[in-house]
Design a protein around this motif. Sequence first.
Motif, short mmCIF file in Angstrom:
data_model
loop_
_atom_site.label_atom_id
_atom_site.label_comp_id
_atom_site.label_asym_id
_atom_site.label_seq_id
_atom_site.Cartn_x
_atom_site.Cartn_y
_atom_site.Cartn_z
N ALA A 95 76.91 -25.97 -27.20
CA ALA A 95 76.83 -24.59 -27.70
C ALA A 95 75.46 -23.98 -27.40
O ALA A 95 75.36 -22.81 -27.03
N LEU A 96 74.40 -24.78 -27.53
CA LEU A 96 73.05 -24.30 -27.22
C LEU A 96 72.92 -23.99 -25.73
O LEU A 96 72.35 -22.96 -25.34
N GLU A 97 73.45 -24.87 -24.91
CA GLU A 97 73.42 -24.66 -23.46
C GLU A 97 74.15 -23.37 -23.08
O GLU A 97 73.65 -22.57 -22.29
N GLU A 114 70.34 -14.04 -28.80
CA GLU A 114 69.37 -14.59 -29.74
C GLU A 114 70.06 -15.19 -30.97
O GLU A 114 69.71 -16.28 -31.43
N THR A 115 71.07 -14.50 -31.48
CA THR A 115 71.82 -15.02 -32.63
C THR A 115 72.56 -16.29 -32.26
O THR A 115 72.57 -17.26 -33.03
N ALA A 116 73.17 -16.32 -31.08
CA ALA A 116 73.89 -17.52 -30.63
C ALA A 116 72.95 -18.70 -30.47
O ALA A 116 73.29 -19.83 -30.83
N ARG A 121 70.95 -23.85 -32.43
CA ARG A 121 69.81 -24.69 -32.83
C ARG A 121 69.95 -25.18 -34.26
O ARG A 121 69.62 -26.33 -34.59
N GLY A 122 70.42 -24.31 -35.16
CA GLY A 122 70.65 -24.71 -36.55
C GLY A 122 71.70 -25.80 -36.65
O GLY A 122 71.54 -26.76 -37.40
N GLN A 123 72.77 -25.66 -35.88
CA GLN A 123 73.81 -26.69 -35.90
C GLN A 123 73.28 -28.00 -35.36
O GLN A 123 73.58 -29.07 -35.91
N LEU A 124 72.48 -27.93 -34.32
CA LEU A 124 71.91 -29.15 -33.72
C LEU A 124 70.99 -29.85 -34.70
O LEU A 124 71.06 -31.08 -34.87
N ARG A 125 70.12 -29.10 -35.37
CA ARG A 125 69.22 -29.69 -36.39
C ARG A 125 70.03 -30.32 -37.51
O ARG A 125 69.72 -31.41 -37.99
#
Length: 128
Positions: A95-97, A114-116, A121-125
């Motif tokens: 998703a980040l990619e 920017e929102t995506a 990043r939040g999901q990855l953390r």
Amino acid sequence: MAIRCIIVTPERTELDCEADSVTLPMFDGALGVLPGRAPLIGRLGFGTLQLETAAGPQRYFVDGGFAQVEDNVVSLLTSRSMSVDLLDVGEAEKALELAHEMPSKTPEQMQIKETAVRRARGQLRSAR
């Protein structure tokens, strides 16, 4: 004295439980809440909501929104919430990619991108 934590999404009430402490993923950093906290309203970021309960710690991914703290009740209004156990690191990385590859030629596209990126990043953390 315990804190009541309520998570509401457009579909339903996702969580309604008591906790000894709550850590909220605010837009500009984490906010710890203990019983007796002064009232506040704030903007949630994309990240991990942490609850310390009698049954042990609980963690949920929160997809932005708003938080209100008043009279030992923490209310979260968010578009989506899920247990971090349901998140997959590989999916979050993908998703980040994909978010980084989004077009950003107009101000509207830049904001969406920017929102995506912040969401991924939040999901990855949270997944790690």
